[in-house]
Enzyme design. Sequence first.
Site, PDB file in Angstrom:
ATOM      1  N   ASP A  30       0.855  -1.189   0.000  1.00  0.00           N
ATOM      2  CA  ASP A  30       0.000   0.000   0.000  1.00  0.00           C
ATOM      3  C   ASP A  30       0.892   1.240   0.000  1.00  0.00           C
ATOM      4  O   ASP A  30       1.882   1.288   0.725  1.00  0.00           O
ATOM      5  CB  ASP A  30      -0.907  -0.009   1.242  1.00  0.00           C
ATOM      6  CG  ASP A  30      -2.051   0.976   1.133  1.00  0.00           C
ATOM      7  OD1 ASP A  30      -3.206   0.525   1.102  1.00  0.00           O
ATOM      8  OD2 ASP A  30      -1.800   2.204   1.093  1.00  0.00           O
ATOM      9  N   ILE A  31       0.565   2.245  -0.811  1.00  0.00           N
ATOM     10  CA  ILE A  31       1.415   3.446  -0.875  1.00  0.00           C
ATOM     11  C   ILE A  31       1.242   4.337   0.348  1.00  0.00           C
ATOM     12  O   ILE A  31       2.063   5.204   0.595  1.00  0.00           O
ATOM     13  CB  ILE A  31       1.196   4.284  -2.166  1.00  0.00           C
ATOM     14  CG1 ILE A  31      -0.278   4.619  -2.372  1.00  0.00           C
ATOM     15  CG2 ILE A  31       1.762   3.565  -3.388  1.00  0.00           C
ATOM     16  CD1 ILE A  31      -0.494   5.709  -3.411  1.00  0.00           C
ATOM     17  N   ASN A  87     -13.069  -3.242   2.111  1.00  0.00           N
ATOM     18  CA  ASN A  87     -14.084  -2.207   2.258  1.00  0.00           C
ATOM     19  C   ASN A  87     -15.004  -2.250   1.039  1.00  0.00           C
ATOM     20  O   ASN A  87     -14.524  -2.333  -0.088  1.00  0.00           O
ATOM     21  CB  ASN A  87     -13.417  -0.834   2.346  1.00  0.00           C
ATOM     22  CG  ASN A  87     -12.440  -0.741   3.510  1.00  0.00           C
ATOM     23  OD1 ASN A  87     -12.679  -1.305   4.577  1.00  0.00           O
ATOM     24  ND2 ASN A  87     -11.332  -0.046   3.314  1.00  0.00           N
ATOM     25  N   GLY A  93     -15.964   2.606   3.386  1.00  0.00           N
ATOM     26  CA  GLY A  93     -14.619   3.160   3.343  1.00  0.00           C
ATOM     27  C   GLY A  93     -13.841   2.783   2.093  1.00  0.00           C
ATOM     28  O   GLY A  93     -12.629   2.960   2.037  1.00  0.00           O
ATOM     29  N   GLN A  94     -14.543   2.265   1.073  1.00  0.00           N
ATOM     30  CA  GLN A  94     -13.843   1.881  -0.159  1.00  0.00           C
ATOM     31  C   GLN A  94     -13.454   3.132  -0.944  1.00  0.00           C
ATOM     32  O   GLN A  94     -14.283   4.021  -1.151  1.00  0.00           O
ATOM     33  CB  GLN A  94     -14.755   0.982  -1.019  1.00  0.00           C
ATOM     34  CG  GLN A  94     -14.040   0.389  -2.224  1.00  0.00           C
ATOM     35  CD  GLN A  94     -14.896  -0.633  -2.973  1.00  0.00           C
ATOM     36  OE1 GLN A  94     -16.103  -0.701  -2.789  1.00  0.00           O
ATOM     37  NE2 GLN A  94     -14.253  -1.403  -3.829  1.00  0.00           N
ATOM     38  N   HIS A 100     -10.282  -5.369  -3.393  1.00  0.00           N
ATOM     39  CA  HIS A 100      -8.951  -5.586  -2.838  1.00  0.00           C
ATOM     40  C   HIS A 100      -9.041  -5.888  -1.363  1.00  0.00           C
ATOM     41  O   HIS A 100      -9.943  -5.417  -0.670  1.00  0.00           O
ATOM     42  CB  HIS A 100      -8.024  -4.393  -3.094  1.00  0.00           C
ATOM     43  CG  HIS A 100      -8.516  -3.081  -2.544  1.00  0.00           C
ATOM     44  ND1 HIS A 100      -9.495  -2.336  -3.168  1.00  0.00           N
ATOM     45  CD2 HIS A 100      -8.164  -2.388  -1.436  1.00  0.00           C
ATOM     46  CE1 HIS A 100      -9.705  -1.238  -2.462  1.00  0.00           C
ATOM     47  NE2 HIS A 100      -8.926  -1.238  -1.398  1.00  0.00           N
ATOM     48  N   HIS A 102      -6.952  -5.714   2.181  1.00  0.00           N
ATOM     49  CA  HIS A 102      -5.825  -5.141   2.920  1.00  0.00           C
ATOM     50  C   HIS A 102      -5.331  -6.193   3.908  1.00  0.00           C
ATOM     51  O   HIS A 102      -6.116  -6.693   4.720  1.00  0.00           O
ATOM     52  CB  HIS A 102      -6.270  -3.913   3.724  1.00  0.00           C
ATOM     53  CG  HIS A 102      -6.718  -2.749   2.895  1.00  0.00           C
ATOM     54  ND1 HIS A 102      -5.926  -1.648   2.678  1.00  0.00           N
ATOM     55  CD2 HIS A 102      -7.884  -2.502   2.243  1.00  0.00           C
ATOM     56  CE1 HIS A 102      -6.578  -0.766   1.933  1.00  0.00           C
ATOM     57  NE2 HIS A 102      -7.773  -1.267   1.658  1.00  0.00           N
TER      58      HIS A 102
END
Length: 114
Positions: A30-31, A87, A93-94, A100, A102
């Site tokens: 994750d960035i 999410n 919270g998407q 995807h 997390h």
Amino acid sequence: MNDCIFCKIVKGEIPANKVYEDEKVIAFEDIEPQAPVHILVIPKEHITSINDINEENSDIIGHIHLVIKTIAKEKGINEKGYRVVTNSGKEGGQTVFHLHYHLLGGRNMMWPPG
Ligand SMILES: [Zn+2]
Ligand SMILES: [Zn+2]
């Protein structure tokens, strides 16, 4: 999908720090990491969210879980524990509308999440 950033990562049009790849999924860092380990695992096929899971594509979910298990072991968080979150939709919270998961670990997780 053309305007989907995760589809662009799948196609190699946007760089990502990949930690795993096979014919069905890729996983990358994750960035904006929210934990010492924060990996995103995504299907290569564009699926918007859990809302788009059906009888035809649901096998990918089991596969994603196997990949998550493998990465958690590689990252050394499988014994201490980790969290897996997906999410769905705005209130969920998407922020990227390509399914995807997390994988978060390396610190104590709080409950309930924010
Ligand atoms: Zn996509
Ligand atoms: Zn996300």
